[in-house]
Design a protein around this motif. Structure first.
Motif, short mmCIF file in Angstrom:
data_model
loop_
_atom_site.label_atom_id
_atom_site.label_comp_id
_atom_site.label_asym_id
_atom_site.label_seq_id
_atom_site.Cartn_x
_atom_site.Cartn_y
_atom_site.Cartn_z
N PHE A 91 -12.47 23.42 -20.31
CA PHE A 91 -11.22 24.11 -19.53
C PHE A 91 -10.65 22.93 -18.84
O PHE A 91 -9.57 22.55 -19.34
N THR A 92 -11.76 21.87 -18.81
CA THR A 92 -11.25 20.59 -18.40
C THR A 92 -10.41 19.81 -19.76
O THR A 92 -8.96 19.58 -19.22
N TRP A 93 -10.85 19.82 -21.33
CA TRP A 93 -10.19 19.64 -22.03
C TRP A 93 -8.74 20.53 -22.25
O TRP A 93 -7.77 19.90 -22.50
N ILE A 94 -8.81 21.75 -22.05
CA ILE A 94 -7.61 22.45 -21.67
C ILE A 94 -6.32 22.62 -21.43
O ILE A 94 -5.29 22.01 -21.07
N ILE A 95 -7.22 21.86 -19.60
CA ILE A 95 -6.10 21.37 -19.02
C ILE A 95 -5.38 20.36 -19.37
O ILE A 95 -4.45 19.99 -18.57
N LEU A 96 -6.52 19.63 -19.26
CA LEU A 96 -5.86 17.85 -19.70
C LEU A 96 -4.16 17.93 -20.51
O LEU A 96 -3.36 17.38 -20.63
N SER A 129 0.57 17.63 -21.11
CA SER A 129 1.78 17.87 -22.40
C SER A 129 3.16 18.21 -20.94
O SER A 129 3.78 17.63 -22.12
N MET A 130 2.71 19.18 -20.72
CA MET A 130 3.89 19.28 -19.36
C MET A 130 4.73 18.05 -19.25
O MET A 130 5.67 18.02 -19.26
N LEU A 131 3.44 16.96 -18.84
CA LEU A 131 3.96 15.62 -17.58
C LEU A 131 5.19 14.74 -18.86
O LEU A 131 5.92 14.48 -18.72
N PHE A 146 8.46 21.92 -15.65
CA PHE A 146 7.82 20.88 -16.66
C PHE A 146 6.87 19.99 -15.24
O PHE A 146 5.71 20.28 -15.88
N LEU A 147 7.53 19.00 -15.17
CA LEU A 147 6.61 17.74 -14.20
C LEU A 147 6.33 18.56 -13.43
O LEU A 147 4.75 18.62 -12.60
N SER A 148 6.48 19.45 -12.44
CA SER A 148 5.87 20.33 -10.99
C SER A 148 4.48 20.97 -11.97
O SER A 148 3.28 21.52 -11.28
#
Length: 161
Positions: A101-106, A111-113, A134-136
């Motif tokens: 999950f940490t890898w997926i969230i990263l 990507s969004m940031l 995207f930033l938020s």
């Protein structure tokens, strides 16, 4: 003594992720302060240098928190097959789930940031599809990353004992 070190590591990871999340949300606020013209799904706006810097810092801190959590959590979760996963202790199984999950969230958060940050690059004062939130969203995912990183660290160190 070992418990104190564990608490300090968890506090460090959470602090870095929370700061990254706040910077990501603040970058969104700065991005919304610039002039823009919107027509349906197309938008023309000037880039925000402050949003670019804040987004870049948020992404860097998210990566730093992830690296620290993985390095300090250890590499004892090397599970190569489904049989090994099923025979592993519940702590180890939970540790592997949190690591995934940490890898997926990263991947999603970074990507969004990055997308939000690149849309505020000085060289990209152009028109195109809107890149709102995207930033938020990346900043919010930094908070979620903190939760799963701490869960990973705790379960990884508990599975060793």
């Amino acid at each position: 003594m070992v418990k104190l070190v564990g608490v300090l590591v968890c506090f460090l990871i959470v602090t870095i992720d929370v700061v990254a999340g706040i910077l990501g949300i603040q970058a969104e606020v700065e991005q919304n302060k610039v002039k823009h013209l919107r027509l349906w799904i197309f938008e023309c706006r000037d880039p925000s240098e402050a949003a670019f810097k804040l987004g870049l810092a948020a992404g860097a801190l998210l990566v730093l928190a992830h690296v620290l959590a993985n390095l300090l959590g250890g590499c004892q979760n090397c599970i190569c097959s489904q049989d090994e996963l099923q025979k592993a202790s519940p702590n180890r199984q939970l540790s592997v789930a949190c690591l995934i999950f940490t890898w997926i969230i990263l991947a999603v958060g970074l990507s969004m940031l990055v997308i939000g940050t690149l849309s505020n690059n000085k060289a990209r004062a152009s028109c195109g599809f809107t890149h709102h939130h995207f930033l938020s969203i990346g900043g919010i995912l930094c908070f979620v990353h903190a939760l799963f990183s701490v869960a990973y660290y705790i379960t990884a160190t508990a599975s060793v004992d």
